[in-house]
Design a protein around this motif. Structure first.
Motif, PDB file in Angstrom:
ATOM      1  N   CYS A 358       1.728  25.444 -26.943  1.00 48.86           N
ATOM      2  CA  CYS A 358       2.112  26.101 -25.690  1.00 48.86           C
ATOM      3  C   CYS A 358       1.942  27.604 -25.805  1.00 48.86           C
ATOM      4  O   CYS A 358       1.516  28.273 -24.867  1.00 48.86           O
ATOM      5  CB  CYS A 358       3.555  25.758 -25.337  1.00 48.86           C
ATOM      6  SG  CYS A 358       4.157  26.560 -23.842  1.00 48.86           S
ATOM      7  N   TYR A 359       2.288  28.145 -26.972  1.00 47.36           N
ATOM      8  CA  TYR A 359       2.184  29.580 -27.210  1.00 47.36           C
ATOM      9  C   TYR A 359       0.896  29.928 -27.947  1.00 47.36           C
ATOM     10  O   TYR A 359       0.444  31.068 -27.922  1.00 47.36           O
ATOM     11  CB  TYR A 359       3.402  30.055 -28.010  1.00 47.36           C
ATOM     12  CG  TYR A 359       3.321  31.500 -28.431  1.00 47.36           C
ATOM     13  CD1 TYR A 359       3.444  32.514 -27.494  1.00 47.36           C
ATOM     14  CD2 TYR A 359       3.101  31.852 -29.758  1.00 47.36           C
ATOM     15  CE1 TYR A 359       3.365  33.839 -27.870  1.00 47.36           C
ATOM     16  CE2 TYR A 359       3.033  33.166 -30.142  1.00 47.36           C
ATOM     17  CZ  TYR A 359       3.165  34.170 -29.199  1.00 47.36           C
ATOM     18  OH  TYR A 359       3.082  35.476 -29.580  1.00 47.36           O
ATOM     19  N   GLU A 380       3.801  26.080 -19.713  1.00 48.66           N
ATOM     20  CA  GLU A 380       2.885  26.867 -18.889  1.00 48.66           C
ATOM     21  C   GLU A 380       1.541  26.177 -18.710  1.00 48.66           C
ATOM     22  O   GLU A 380       1.057  25.471 -19.598  1.00 48.66           O
ATOM     23  CB  GLU A 380       2.653  28.247 -19.521  1.00 48.66           C
ATOM     24  CG  GLU A 380       3.912  29.086 -19.665  1.00 48.66           C
ATOM     25  CD  GLU A 380       4.407  29.640 -18.344  1.00 48.66           C
ATOM     26  OE1 GLU A 380       3.769  29.382 -17.301  1.00 48.66           O
ATOM     27  OE2 GLU A 380       5.436  30.333 -18.348  1.00 48.66           O
ATOM     28  N   LEU A 382      -1.013  28.253 -17.421  1.00 45.51           N
ATOM     29  CA  LEU A 382      -1.811  29.442 -17.127  1.00 45.51           C
ATOM     30  C   LEU A 382      -3.204  29.342 -17.729  1.00 45.51           C
ATOM     31  O   LEU A 382      -3.398  28.795 -18.816  1.00 45.51           O
ATOM     32  CB  LEU A 382      -1.099  30.688 -17.669  1.00 45.51           C
ATOM     33  CG  LEU A 382       0.282  30.991 -17.087  1.00 45.51           C
ATOM     34  CD1 LEU A 382       0.925  32.151 -17.835  1.00 45.51           C
ATOM     35  CD2 LEU A 382       0.181  31.295 -15.603  1.00 45.51           C
ATOM     36  N   ARG A 385      -4.113  29.728 -21.622  1.00 45.96           N
ATOM     37  CA  ARG A 385      -2.871  29.632 -22.386  1.00 45.96           C
ATOM     38  C   ARG A 385      -3.070  28.885 -23.708  1.00 45.96           C
ATOM     39  O   ARG A 385      -2.433  29.192 -24.711  1.00 45.96           O
ATOM     40  CB  ARG A 385      -1.817  28.906 -21.540  1.00 45.96           C
ATOM     41  CG  ARG A 385      -0.483  28.679 -22.237  1.00 45.96           C
ATOM     42  CD  ARG A 385       0.383  29.909 -22.239  1.00 45.96           C
ATOM     43  NE  ARG A 385       1.699  29.629 -22.795  1.00 45.96           N
ATOM     44  CZ  ARG A 385       2.712  30.471 -22.771  1.00 45.96           C
ATOM     45  NH1 ARG A 385       2.568  31.659 -22.219  1.00 45.96           N
ATOM     46  NH2 ARG A 385       3.873  30.142 -23.295  1.00 45.96           N
ATOM     47  N   LYS A 389     -10.450  30.401 -21.460  1.00 43.57           N
ATOM     48  CA  LYS A 389     -10.077  30.610 -20.065  1.00 43.57           C
ATOM     49  C   LYS A 389     -10.839  29.682 -19.133  1.00 43.57           C
ATOM     50  O   LYS A 389     -10.510  29.573 -17.947  1.00 43.57           O
ATOM     51  CB  LYS A 389     -10.325  32.068 -19.683  1.00 43.57           C
ATOM     52  CG  LYS A 389      -9.379  33.035 -20.379  1.00 43.57           C
ATOM     53  CD  LYS A 389      -9.576  34.462 -19.884  1.00 43.57           C
ATOM     54  CE  LYS A 389      -8.576  35.395 -20.561  1.00 43.57           C
ATOM     55  NZ  LYS A 389      -8.745  36.801 -20.116  1.00 43.57           N
TER      56      LYS A 389
END
Length: 428
Positions: A358-359, A380, A382, A385, A389
């Motif tokens: 996740c991080y 998330e 995003l 993430r 991308k």
């Protein structure tokens, strides 16, 4: 409940929404990002009470973009803690580590009726323990210096629960339902859960629900004190406490009712958490990776549910699957109950506890390439993430992720969930 806790913490007999209070903090939990340490050392400042500050190593084990952080941050924290008189027991490093808002609940720091503050956006997770759990991303220094938090008593929304989740539905699905239904009108209010449906929810399920506070734009969320929580805290609580429940005539800005049996599996993303759709609309989309973990769904009940789906089955050869437990305690209990064995036999990779993919930290092997799609239980969605991308992250509950890992495409777990294999509550 919110007003009761703030009145108690501020030394007042009564407060109401709109009042300004200075409330005494019961404990502070800090992840291993430590910008405040430089200020404290430069100015010769002291923690208000070293025994009530804990450090949880969950982010900086070896993120791929700043590998030096693992070498720099953890020794820096240990040196600061020693100089400040923080007990060794308060440092949750490798072997004891876990996410900074999980550790306070499972290790008995976050107690009913108190104000608990955490330096992470998801710190509202501690509200499952009937405390007022406040995320503090800014203004950490004065809280750590004084042990007080200045705030305006918030308005409170009551969410009245009946029924119980059907098999394969989790607190994560309920969070997405709340975001879709009321996300645009919460506007920084507090949310309190009440009603007979609360008793059907384990502490793990409650933590999954209140974890979504920041995505819902709530100040925080809180569950009432009850027998379920008391049983969980037996042997864990570090000091006596006094739980709170709402008065019968409590005044709320709004009361919303939900029958938990009507909640279904939902999928969020990609790229925007507010893009929430029923699982039925997402079935069949090819996936390249599956991830179970993070502070929203890496708990024992989540791992057990995924294991029930994967038991006797294999992860699809085109899918790489990673499982990251939320804490070292969870990992040990998963091993003890045979959950770990099931996940490994199915072909999942089990990593050390923490934030995981996740991080992008914690040595997670899961990095997405251009055009890849991952279905994940993480917080998330995003863009970028979890790697490129140009990849996609879709969010769902652990049963959906496990079923999708088997088929190599987004799948309904109903066919894989036969007789329930109940997770045993770990002994404190």
């Amino acid at each position: 409940m919110t007003s009761k806790i703030l009145a108690r913490a501020a030394g007042k007999s009564f407060v109401e929404p709109g009042d300004v209070v200075i409330a005494k903090v019961g404990m502070f939990t800090q992840l291993d990002g430590t910008t405040f340490i430089d200020n404290f050392e430069k100015k010769g400042l002291k923690l208000w009470d070293p025994s009530r500050v804990i450090f949880c190593f969950d982010h900086f084990f070896q993120p791929d973009w700043i590998p030096q952080a693992a070498v720099r941050e953890h020794p820096k924290i240990r040196a600061f803690a020693k100089a400040q008189g923080v007990p060794d027991e308060n440092l949750y490093g490798l072997g004891r580590n876990g996410i900074s808002h999980q550790i306070p609940v499972e290790q008995g720091w976050a107690l009913p009726g108190t104000v608990c503050v955490g330096a992470d956006g998801q710190s509202a997770t501690m509200g499952a323990a009937n405390c007022l759990a406040l995320p503090a991303l800014f203004g950490v220094d004065p809280i750590l210096l004084t042990g007080d938090v200045w705030m305006v008593v918030p308005d409170v929304i009551s969410i009245y629960l009946t029924g119980e989740f059907r098999r394969g539905v989790t607190g994560k699905d309920f969070v997405y339902r709340l975001i879709a239904d009321i996300g645009e009108r919460v506007n920084g209010q507090m949310i309190e859960f009440t009603g007979p449906g609360v008793a059907s929810l384990s502490v793990d399920a409650r933590m999954a629900i209140v974890n979504g506070s920041v995505q819902l734009n709530a100040l925080s969320m809180m569950f009432p004190y009850d027998d379920v929580l008391q049983h969980y805290l037996d042997g864990r609580a570090r000091e006596p406490f006094e739980g709170v429940v709402p008065d019968a005539d409590a005044v709320y800005s709004e009361t919303i009712e939900y029958d938990l049996s009507t909640i279904g599996e939902l999928v969020a993303g990609p790229h925007e958490l507010e893009l929430i759709r029923p699982l039925s609309e997402m079935l069949g989309q090819k996936i390249d990776a599956a991830n179970i973990g993070s502070c929203s769904s890496g708990r024992l009940a989540d791992l057990a549910l995924a294991a029930d789906v994967l038991r006797g089955r294999k992860v699809h050869p085109s899918v790489r699957m990673v499982v990251t437990p939320v804490s070292a305690e969870t990992a040990r209990e998963a091993a003890k109950q045979g959950i770990l064995e099931v996940l490994l036999e199915a072909g999942a990779t089990f990593t050390q506890p923490g934030c995981g993919a996740c991080y992008g930290g914690n040595l997670s092997p899961l990095k997405l390439d251009d055009g890849e799609r991952c279905i994940s239980t993480s917080v998330e969605t995003l863009r970028g993430r979890m790697g490129s991308k140009d990849s996609e992250v879709l969010l769902a509950n652990p049963a959906v992720v496990a079923a999708s890992a088997i088929e190599g495409r987004i799948a309904d777990p109903a066919a894989y969930l036969g007789a329930a294999v109940m997770v045993r509550e770990p002994q404190a």
